[in-house]
Design an enzyme around this catalytic site. Sequence first.
Site: not given
Length: 329
Positions: A16, A150
Amino acid sequence: MAATKTTDTSTYKLNHTMLRVKDPKESVKFYELLGLTQIRKLQFPEAKFDLYFLAYDSPTAVSHGHSVFDREGVIELTHNYGTESDPAYKINNGNVEPHRGFGHTCISVDNIQAACQRIEDAGYKFQKKLTDGRMRNIAFALDPDGYWVEIIGQKPLEATADVTTTDVTTYRMNHTMIRVKDSEKSLHFYQEVMGMTLLRTAPNPAAKFTNFFLGYAAGNVTSPTPAEGVSSAAYREGVLELTWNHGTESDPDFAYHDGNKEPQGFGHICVSVDDIDAACQRFEDLKVNWKKRLTDGRMKNVAFVLDPDGYWVEIVQNERLAGKPNFDQ
């Protein structure tokens, strides 16, 4: 004599990326719009913070149904109590001087034009739309705290030009980008110490930077078959992108912001391992710089290693391989 514990880096996962957030309700809402699901919430009222773990978990997702620490591409949102009502509190997104360091997270989507339109229609802003600048095949959305997300396509741009729908169950949390001062030192650390593989190098000599993409063997998922003209890496989760701006390595005074000094924002990346005691002993033998050993502090089931730029790398046990949860909440 008891057998010496061993650790196999090929089982490791880039589990993560932790981001501090001002208002968890707004942040969870945004990431759920991107198709992620809150798979766990850990509450620590005595320390006045909560952790929200979000991941892609549709039936076709790479890690569908897995426990939190047996996945790649998880987003951990950290909320420190009271920030949501503090008008002066503001997150450092890692992209504003003089506090640059962490760059962005990245999702790959089925139809990039439709995906971007859906985000815009929901009222969210963009750092860069598809039509901005020279690179027309990527966009950057802004989450509620101004972190950059993104957006890349799993298909060539021209193949989705006339597509008006998008299916969030096909999305993947593709990569996390951090800027590094010395590419050689960082590549050595992430490959030789953390056990990652260099997947791809993307030099841009005109703009004087190079991107390096790394990942673990355990996350080498390329199904479905990549579309023609699209890298199989777009279908992966748990990729680490290192961005090296040429010349920074020769400046003795240059340093990136690690996200944990004030002003805070990005906290760490996290690697889940097969045997945390053996993994930490291996790191010890390799003479890593520690932020926190397993034996330090109250939490005896997590450790933090420092990379060459001072970014924190959390080490946790893969719950599936241990046969028990890391936290009893």
